[in-house]
Design a protein around this motif. Structure first.
Motif, PDB file in Angstrom:
ATOM      1  N   GLU A 102      13.023 -14.375 -39.311  1.00  0.00           N
ATOM      2  CA  GLU A 102      13.732 -14.205 -38.241  1.00  0.00           C
ATOM      3  C   GLU A 102      15.861 -14.459 -37.935  1.00  0.00           C
ATOM      4  OE1 GLU A 102      14.001 -12.827 -33.398  1.00  0.00           O
ATOM      5  OE2 GLU A 102      12.131 -14.469 -34.548  1.00  0.00           O
ATOM      6  N   PRO A 157       8.799  -2.848 -37.370  1.00  0.00           N
ATOM      7  CA  PRO A 157       9.711  -2.970 -37.822  1.00  0.00           C
ATOM      8  C   PRO A 157      10.246  -3.641 -39.039  1.00  0.00           C
ATOM      9  CG  PRO A 157       9.976  -3.985 -35.483  1.00  0.00           C
ATOM     10  CD  PRO A 157       8.769  -3.413 -36.174  1.00  0.00           C
ATOM     11  N   LEU A 158      10.850  -3.436 -40.784  1.00  0.00           N
ATOM     12  CA  LEU A 158      10.846  -4.143 -41.690  1.00  0.00           C
ATOM     13  C   LEU A 158      12.706  -4.989 -41.307  1.00  0.00           C
ATOM     14  CD1 LEU A 158       9.249  -1.678 -44.263  1.00  0.00           C
ATOM     15  CD2 LEU A 158       8.199  -3.913 -43.261  1.00  0.00           C
ATOM     16  N   LEU A 159      12.195  -6.245 -42.041  1.00  0.00           N
ATOM     17  CA  LEU A 159      14.056  -6.737 -41.819  1.00  0.00           C
ATOM     18  C   LEU A 159      14.972  -5.946 -42.790  1.00  0.00           C
ATOM     19  CD1 LEU A 159      12.935 -10.723 -43.056  1.00  0.00           C
ATOM     20  CD2 LEU A 159      13.539  -9.606 -40.882  1.00  0.00           C
ATOM     21  N   LYS A 160      15.996  -5.937 -42.357  1.00  0.00           N
ATOM     22  CA  LYS A 160      17.163  -5.537 -42.305  1.00  0.00           C
ATOM     23  C   LYS A 160      17.059  -4.264 -42.033  1.00  0.00           C
ATOM     24  CE  LYS A 160      20.117  -5.799 -46.385  1.00  0.00           C
ATOM     25  NZ  LYS A 160      20.288  -6.063 -48.190  1.00  0.00           N
ATOM     26  N   SER A 161      15.742  -3.229 -42.502  1.00  0.00           N
ATOM     27  CA  SER A 161      16.083  -1.515 -42.632  1.00  0.00           C
ATOM     28  C   SER A 161      15.836  -1.226 -41.573  1.00  0.00           C
ATOM     29  CB  SER A 161      15.122  -1.653 -43.768  1.00  0.00           C
ATOM     30  OG  SER A 161      13.975  -1.737 -43.327  1.00  0.00           O
ATOM     31  N   ASN A 162      15.194  -2.537 -40.346  1.00  0.00           N
ATOM     32  CA  ASN A 162      14.838  -1.628 -39.517  1.00  0.00           C
ATOM     33  C   ASN A 162      13.720  -0.911 -39.139  1.00  0.00           C
ATOM     34  OD1 ASN A 162      14.747  -3.917 -37.091  1.00  0.00           O
ATOM     35  ND2 ASN A 162      15.526  -2.096 -36.158  1.00  0.00           N
ATOM     36  N   ARG A 163      13.888  -0.584 -40.500  1.00  0.00           N
ATOM     37  CA  ARG A 163      12.145   0.986 -41.264  1.00  0.00           C
ATOM     38  C   ARG A 163      10.890   0.640 -41.031  1.00  0.00           C
ATOM     39  NH1 ARG A 163      14.289   5.618 -43.307  1.00  0.00           N
ATOM     40  NH2 ARG A 163      12.129   6.182 -44.126  1.00  0.00           N
ATOM     41  N   LEU A 164      10.524   1.950 -40.377  1.00  0.00           N
ATOM     42  CA  LEU A 164       8.876   1.163 -40.078  1.00  0.00           C
ATOM     43  C   LEU A 164       7.995   1.097 -41.607  1.00  0.00           C
ATOM     44  CD1 LEU A 164       7.476   0.805 -36.657  1.00  0.00           C
ATOM     45  CD2 LEU A 164       6.673   3.329 -37.365  1.00  0.00           C
ATOM     46  N   ASP A 199       6.473   2.574 -46.688  1.00  0.00           N
ATOM     47  CA  ASP A 199       7.555   2.772 -46.270  1.00  0.00           C
ATOM     48  C   ASP A 199       6.402   4.803 -45.658  1.00  0.00           C
ATOM     49  OD1 ASP A 199       9.516   4.931 -45.252  1.00  0.00           O
ATOM     50  OD2 ASP A 199      10.442   3.668 -46.614  1.00  0.00           O
TER      51      ASP A 199
END
Ligand code: WA2
Length: 268
Positions: A102, A157-164, A199
């Motif tokens: 984190e 939510p993934l690190l950095k991109s915050n995409r699921l 992704d």
């Protein structure tokens, strides 16, 4: 519409939905098999060879060149088991310190760590991060190494991109582990963890666009592991009325449940 026409429409929806669910599941399966093969590759050429035949550059290039084999993944990463007693030597050898996910701060003393040492270029930013410091990653690693099977996280939510994303993990073991080993033996013999990053949003979209008449059907994919709290993995959350079809999905981890829901977007 007469009842015969309604029945026909219902059948059409069911077959379109089942076809999409089957395609997604097949592609997931193919991706999963290749992740397992990649775990064996790391075991063979990194752990069982001295000196190792794999470094970050070699791993990243190989992962990139074989990405077509894992159609639903956007990347892969490999973390190793490091015990407290091994940390100093490990960090000296790597030339970096183990960090928390984190905050990316230097990790405090722990019993054990799982820092990423190799990653496909799109996920280079996770190298040196201790995967045991993230809730979903930690649970996945612990479950993967005790079971010896591929295990899946819920969407998060993934690190950095915050995409699921959803992560599929395979443990790598010392070579002497028998195939009928107990969970305790597996935990002790684990030496690393290979993760594939799915992704879902982007890759399910790409998959569905390959099919004809994609405009006429709306697809949602849910993680329904907790039936009272389904997590949306794909699709907008417009809840239209009219007929809908529920196709089952099996992503290979019996601990997780998934469903595909389909509706027509236009009135007949
Ligand atoms: N990889 C990339 N981005 C992430 C992430 C992750 N985990 N977790 C959160 N964001 C090395 O299962 C082992 C990769 C975890 C593997």
């Amino acid at each position: 519409m007469n009842s015969q026409a309604i029945e026909k429409r219902r059948e059409t929806l069911a077959s379109m939905c089942d076809e999409r669910a089957r395609m997604l599941q097949d592609q997931f399966n193919v991706s999963m098999n290749h992740l397992q093969a990649l775990a064996i590759l790391v075991s063979t050429f990194h752990h069982a060879k001295s000196p190792s035949a794999i470094d970050q550059v070699t791993f990243a290039r190989y992962a990139e060149r074989t990405a077509f084999e894992r159609p639903l993944t956007s990347g892969v990463a490999y973390a190793v088991k490091v015990l407290r007693s091994e940390r100093e030597e490990f960090e000296k050898q790597q030339g970096w310190t183990i960090k928390k996910m984190e905050t990316q701060e230097v990790s405090p003393v722990e019993e054990e760590y799982a820092p990423v040492i190799f990653a496909q270029d799109a996920y280079k930013h996770v190298i040196s991060l201790d995967m045991l410091t993230g809730k979903e990653d930690r649970e996945n690693i612990l479950r993967a190494r005790a079971s010896g099977k591929g295990v899946l996280t819920a969407p998060f939510p993934l690190l950095k991109s915050n995409r699921l994303g959803v992560i599929l993990t395979y443990a790598v073991y010392k070579s002497e582990l028998p195939s009928n080993a107990t969970p305790v033996e597996r935990i002790q013999a684990a030496i690393g963890y290979l993760g594939g990053i799915f992704d879902i949003e982007a890759l399910v979209d790409k998959l569905l666009h390959q099919l004809a008449c994609k405009q006429s059907i709306m697809v949602n994919v849910y993680d329904t592991t907790d039936p009272y709290d389904p997590i949306s993995m794909y699709g907008s959350n417009v809840t239209g009325n009219g007929i809908y079809h529920n196709s089952s999905l099996h992503f290979g981890d019996p601990m997780r449940k998934h469903e595909m829901h389909c509706r027509f977007t236009q009135k007949p």
